[in-house]
Design a protein around this motif. Sequence first.
Motif, PDB file in Angstrom:
ATOM      1  N   HIS A  68       5.607  10.821  -1.909  1.00  0.00           N
ATOM      2  CA  HIS A  68       4.370  10.133  -1.967  1.00  0.00           C
ATOM      3  C   HIS A  68       2.880  10.720  -0.625  1.00  0.00           C
ATOM      4  O   HIS A  68       1.776  10.134  -1.104  1.00  0.00           O
ATOM      5  N   LYS A  69       3.381  10.656   0.462  1.00  0.00           N
ATOM      6  CA  LYS A  69       3.151  11.046   1.661  1.00  0.00           C
ATOM      7  C   LYS A  69       2.303  12.643   1.398  1.00  0.00           C
ATOM      8  O   LYS A  69       1.150  13.219   1.376  1.00  0.00           O
ATOM      9  N   CYS A 111       4.588   3.946  -3.527  1.00  0.00           N
ATOM     10  CA  CYS A 111       5.746   5.139  -2.963  1.00  0.00           C
ATOM     11  C   CYS A 111       6.129   5.798  -3.832  1.00  0.00           C
ATOM     12  O   CYS A 111       6.666   7.200  -3.096  1.00  0.00           O
ATOM     13  N   SER A 162       3.530  -2.906  -4.636  1.00  0.00           N
ATOM     14  CA  SER A 162       3.555  -2.589  -3.352  1.00  0.00           C
ATOM     15  C   SER A 162       3.005  -3.190  -2.503  1.00  0.00           C
ATOM     16  O   SER A 162       1.517  -4.310  -3.061  1.00  0.00           O
ATOM     17  N   THR A 167       4.117   0.760   0.706  1.00  0.00           N
ATOM     18  CA  THR A 167       5.657   0.430   0.374  1.00  0.00           C
ATOM     19  C   THR A 167       5.321   0.102  -0.686  1.00  0.00           C
ATOM     20  O   THR A 167       4.456   0.045  -1.259  1.00  0.00           O
ATOM     21  N   GLU A 206      12.056   2.103  -2.340  1.00  0.00           N
ATOM     22  CA  GLU A 206      10.561   1.384  -2.721  1.00  0.00           C
ATOM     23  C   GLU A 206      11.169   0.868  -4.410  1.00  0.00           C
ATOM     24  O   GLU A 206      10.374  -0.149  -5.000  1.00  0.00           O
ATOM     25  N   SER A 246       3.274   5.125   5.655  1.00  0.00           N
ATOM     26  CA  SER A 246       4.149   4.944   4.161  1.00  0.00           C
ATOM     27  C   SER A 246       5.201   5.312   3.997  1.00  0.00           C
ATOM     28  O   SER A 246       5.923   6.157   4.782  1.00  0.00           O
TER      29      SER A 246
END
Length: 362
Positions: A276-277, A184, A169, A180, A163, A271
Amino acid sequence: MSKNLLKSLINVTERAANIARACRANADLLALLIQEKSSDEANPRFVHDFKTLADVLIQETVRHYIGNEFPEMKDHIKGEESSSFTNKIGETVTVEIGETPTETADCLEKVLDGNRSAADVLAEEVHRFVNYADQVGDLPDLPDDLDYNDIGIWIDPIDATSEYISGDSIFTNFPGITSTGLDCVTVLIGGYSISSGQPMIGVVSQPFHNKIDENVYKSLLFWGVSLESMEAHNCPEDITLRPNNLGIFSTSENSELLQKCMALGYEFAFSAGAGHKALKVITGEVDLYLLSKGSTFKWDTCAPQAILKSLGGNIFDYRKSLEAKAPIPVSYLDEEEKCNAGGLIAVRNMELIEPLLEHLRQ
């Protein structure tokens, strides 16, 4: 001295963000920095996985500054990348941070095929004075008896490297959640107890979260401390109320597992980027991050897990928790065990974990 560890981790994380932005701001420089990872380093989830000089440089920068300030910890600062980088003419160079910008630039010049101007730009960012900790609010005084000999560090210098390379994004249907792109990307630096395997201190930064102008960004940074004697963080206290729980997943997640979550009333967001998640769980923008595959590593989870613990949540081993019929936290007791082979479950609200495990076992 104890307060300075958190401050130092925050400052070196922002230093890392500055390096990532400097590399990304120039398309020609970015093209010079990308090399495909060798087969033994590549993440098996991806057809193409990339290592950039930014990854290696950030990791060695963290090791340099934290190791110099806290020499007791120096041998236990580890990361995703090796410190070597192969340039375009096939030379393998070990990336080292010098005591001066000139020494660092001399090393980087070899990696960059003699491109001195690019080497100077990167060396300047490595050695630039950073005092970002003053911008993230009052920091707690950590206990005076904190044993620095018992603290290890896991670094993910640029999580979601693909990414980072790809660019802008793309947002999902859920406000504030990207699927994406640069949003991220995270820098993850986590401290853990070597003796107990428990995460203790975490710093997570999004270097590209706040876009000011073309190729100009500012960081969004969160930290958390989870010790026996104290819990502290700078995360949002209030969580957005939703009619249904929201889970965030990889696009490659098992469809049967997704159906089981749907039966529990979860909505889905998809995602990129493990950091990030996990960060979306930390901020309360999602309720659950679940991954059934063993495709994350200790450097992905140490920092966000420490922050989640400071909030009353945790990251659990998906497979071990199902087998034990009880939530089993991800542990860092074995420093040589890098992979979270059993998958993971990240929650901020612990009331969600028992019904989720019970349903998933069916």
